[in-house]
Scaffold this motif. Structure first.
Motif, mmCIF file in Angstrom:
data_model
loop_
_atom_site.group_PDB
_atom_site.id
_atom_site.type_symbol
_atom_site.label_atom_id
_atom_site.label_comp_id
_atom_site.label_asym_id
_atom_site.label_seq_id
_atom_site.Cartn_x
_atom_site.Cartn_y
_atom_site.Cartn_z
ATOM 1 N N VAL A 105 -29.570 -72.012 -3.881
ATOM 2 C CA VAL A 105 -30.584 -73.056 -3.757
ATOM 3 C C VAL A 105 -30.858 -73.666 -5.128
ATOM 4 N N VAL A 106 -30.772 -74.978 -5.217
ATOM 5 C CA VAL A 106 -31.162 -75.702 -6.420
ATOM 6 C C VAL A 106 -32.604 -76.161 -6.225
ATOM 7 N N VAL A 107 -33.489 -75.712 -7.109
ATOM 8 C CA VAL A 107 -34.905 -76.080 -7.025
ATOM 9 C C VAL A 107 -35.188 -77.116 -8.101
ATOM 10 N N THR A 108 -35.581 -78.291 -7.676
ATOM 11 C CA THR A 108 -35.830 -79.378 -8.610
ATOM 12 C C THR A 108 -37.071 -80.131 -8.167
ATOM 13 N N GLY A 109 -37.328 -81.273 -8.773
ATOM 14 C CA GLY A 109 -38.469 -82.078 -8.366
ATOM 15 C C GLY A 109 -39.284 -82.581 -9.537
ATOM 16 N N MET A 110 -40.428 -83.138 -9.204
ATOM 17 C CA MET A 110 -41.308 -83.726 -10.204
ATOM 18 C C MET A 110 -41.956 -82.647 -11.067
ATOM 19 N N LEU A 167 -31.526 -71.834 -8.679
ATOM 20 C CA LEU A 167 -31.396 -72.436 -10.011
ATOM 21 C C LEU A 167 -32.393 -73.575 -10.144
ATOM 22 N N GLY A 168 -33.271 -73.490 -11.142
ATOM 23 C CA GLY A 168 -34.250 -74.536 -11.384
ATOM 24 C C GLY A 168 -33.711 -75.599 -12.321
ATOM 25 N N LEU A 169 -33.781 -76.850 -11.900
ATOM 26 C CA LEU A 169 -33.330 -77.976 -12.714
ATOM 27 C C LEU A 169 -34.383 -79.071 -12.686
ATOM 28 N N ASP A 170 -34.644 -79.683 -13.847
ATOM 29 C CA ASP A 170 -35.559 -80.822 -13.890
ATOM 30 C C ASP A 170 -35.176 -81.721 -15.054
ATOM 31 N N VAL A 185 -27.868 -84.603 -13.869
ATOM 32 C CA VAL A 185 -28.006 -83.496 -12.921
ATOM 33 C C VAL A 185 -27.511 -83.922 -11.548
ATOM 34 N N GLU A 186 -27.925 -85.102 -11.114
ATOM 35 C CA GLU A 186 -27.489 -85.595 -9.805
ATOM 36 C C GLU A 186 -25.975 -85.747 -9.756
ATOM 37 N N LYS A 187 -25.382 -86.278 -10.819
ATOM 38 C CA LYS A 187 -23.923 -86.431 -10.867
ATOM 39 C C LYS A 187 -23.225 -85.074 -10.862
ATOM 40 N N THR A 188 -23.803 -84.109 -11.579
ATOM 41 C CA THR A 188 -23.213 -82.773 -11.617
ATOM 42 C C THR A 188 -23.225 -82.137 -10.239
ATOM 43 N N LEU A 189 -24.331 -82.252 -9.524
ATOM 44 C CA LEU A 189 -24.431 -81.681 -8.186
ATOM 45 C C LEU A 189 -23.466 -82.372 -7.220
ATOM 46 N N ASP A 190 -23.323 -83.683 -7.376
ATOM 47 C CA ASP A 190 -22.343 -84.404 -6.544
ATOM 48 C C ASP A 190 -20.934 -83.893 -6.807
ATOM 49 N N MET A 191 -20.629 -83.648 -8.078
ATOM 50 C CA MET A 191 -19.310 -83.147 -8.461
ATOM 51 C C MET A 191 -19.064 -81.751 -7.897
ATOM 52 N N LEU A 192 -20.105 -80.907 -7.919
ATOM 53 C CA LEU A 192 -19.972 -79.546 -7.370
ATOM 54 C C LEU A 192 -19.674 -79.596 -5.879
ATOM 55 N N ARG A 193 -20.330 -80.489 -5.166
ATOM 56 C CA ARG A 193 -20.077 -80.622 -3.733
ATOM 57 C C ARG A 193 -18.644 -81.097 -3.485
ATOM 58 N N GLU A 194 -18.175 -82.016 -4.316
ATOM 59 C CA GLU A 194 -16.796 -82.514 -4.179
ATOM 60 C C GLU A 194 -15.790 -81.394 -4.379
ATOM 61 N N LYS A 195 -16.149 -80.415 -5.205
ATOM 62 C CA LYS A 195 -15.263 -79.277 -5.461
ATOM 63 C C LYS A 195 -15.406 -78.170 -4.419
ATOM 64 N N GLY A 196 -16.242 -78.416 -3.435
ATOM 65 C CA GLY A 196 -16.359 -77.461 -2.336
ATOM 66 C C GLY A 196 -17.451 -76.428 -2.463
ATOM 67 N N HIS A 197 -18.282 -76.516 -3.493
ATOM 68 C CA HIS A 197 -19.375 -75.564 -3.654
ATOM 69 C C HIS A 197 -20.505 -75.907 -2.679
ATOM 70 N N GLY A 247 -44.930 -91.317 -18.085
ATOM 71 C CA GLY A 247 -43.925 -90.274 -17.929
ATOM 72 C C GLY A 247 -43.663 -89.953 -16.467
ATOM 73 N N ILE A 248 -44.718 -89.919 -15.658
ATOM 74 C CA ILE A 248 -44.567 -89.650 -14.225
ATOM 75 C C ILE A 248 -43.738 -90.743 -13.564
ATOM 76 N N ARG A 249 -44.007 -91.992 -13.904
ATOM 77 C CA ARG A 249 -43.269 -93.113 -13.304
ATOM 78 C C ARG A 249 -41.795 -93.073 -13.700
ATOM 79 N N ARG A 250 -41.512 -92.763 -14.955
ATOM 80 C CA ARG A 250 -40.114 -92.679 -15.405
ATOM 81 C C ARG A 250 -39.378 -91.562 -14.678
ATOM 82 N N GLU A 251 -40.047 -90.423 -14.552
ATOM 83 C CA GLU A 251 -39.417 -89.282 -13.900
ATOM 84 C C GLU A 251 -39.142 -89.573 -12.430
ATOM 85 N N ARG A 252 -40.084 -90.210 -11.745
ATOM 86 C CA ARG A 252 -39.878 -90.516 -10.327
ATOM 87 C C ARG A 252 -38.712 -91.474 -10.144
ATOM 88 N N SER A 253 -38.552 -92.406 -11.071
ATOM 89 C CA SER A 253 -37.424 -93.335 -11.008
ATOM 90 C C SER A 253 -36.098 -92.599 -11.194
#
Length: 285
Positions: free
Chosen positions: A4-9, A56-59, A69-81, A117-123
């Protein structure tokens, strides 16, 4: 292995969620630098690993490329993880309050302004939120309720309810619910406050409930309101809404609003396609 990847605001409850996952048997790692994520996944994906549950916590602190982070997770899925994404969120007012209470700086508030900072992070995290398997909005969740939600998903394996409905009774004299999506005024009904034997009781007492629901208008209103909410719920879910706050108000928030909030809760609970909770903001005032 369940990964489980735990991420968010920031301020959305990610650390609390990781601690709770650790309590139910997950091996948890927080704030791993984005370039090390792939290596981490590969190590724990080996078949002979004894660990069967990893979180794994990511932010944004680990996402120096702002979207990496989003690109890395997309790449992991492409590799079958295989992994699940748990996105912890809260509305801007709640996150702002939590930061002020902790007296910490937001990781993206370069000019010192937490709001920016909150607005930038949400974007930055908008795309990742859409790809999440689970989104939990902690704006109105107690710690106990968050634990129950995580237990339901990761222990009991029950179906995930993407929409959480919060029914809140209140008194207009104390102000409208600030984060309400829908507000209904029930001051058109006779007020039990003016009946001596009911004045000191609340809508949680059967005597007040019987009085309020003795009027045909109360039943007609509840039928129409229930029909409206049942129409809205699947459409809100389809559009990706994760939290619906329904405010029901009367003058003081002790009699009519409490009675009808309880009645609406009884009509909507146990449907299975959403989570639901009820609270009475002004019942003790």
């Amino acid at each position: 292995m369940r990964f489980v990847v735990v991420t968010g605001m920031s301020g959305g409850g990610k650390r609390t969620a990781l601690k709770m996952l650790e309590d139910i048997g997950f091996y948890c790692v927080d704030n791993l630098p984005e370039p090390l994520v792939e290596k981490f996944v590969e190590v724990f994906a080996t078949p002979d690993r004894a660990m069967t549950k990893v979180a794994l916590g990511l932010d944004v602190r680990s996402d120096k490329t702002r979207g990496g982070v989003e690109k890395t997770l997309d790449m992991l899925r492409e590799k079958g993880h295989s992994f699940e994404i748990l996105f912890m969120d809260a509305n801007e007012q709640v996150i702002l309050r939590r930061y002020k209470e902790s007296r910490r700086l937001h990781p993206l508030s370069e000019d010192g302004r937490i709001e920016e900072g909150i607005r930038r992070e949400r974007s930055i995290l908008g795309g990742l939120r859409k790809k999440a398997d689970y989104v939990i909005d902690t704006s109105n969740l107690l710690t106990r309720e968050l634990k129950e939600e995580l237990d339901r998903i990761f222990i009991k394996g029950e179906e995930y309810n993407s929409l959480m409905i919060n029914i809140v009774s209140f008194g207009f004299k104390n102000g409208i619910i600030s984060d309400a999506d829908l507000v209904f005024d029930v001051r058109f009904l006779p007020n039990p406050f003016y009946i001596d034997e009911l004045k000191q009781k609340t809508g949680n007492d059967h005597e007040v409930q019987d009085y309020v629901m003795s009027f045909d208008e109360a039943h007609i209103f509840m039928d129409k309101l229930t029909d409206l909410i049942n129409f809205l719920i699947p459409n809100y879910i389809k559009e990706g809404k994760y939290q619906l706050v329904i405010g029901i108000g009367c003058t003081g928030g002790q009699h009519r609003s409490v009675t009808l909030a309880n009645e609406l809760y009884e009509r909507l609970k146990d449907k299975g396609s959403y989570g639901i909770k009820i609270s009475h903001r002004d019942v003790e005032k």
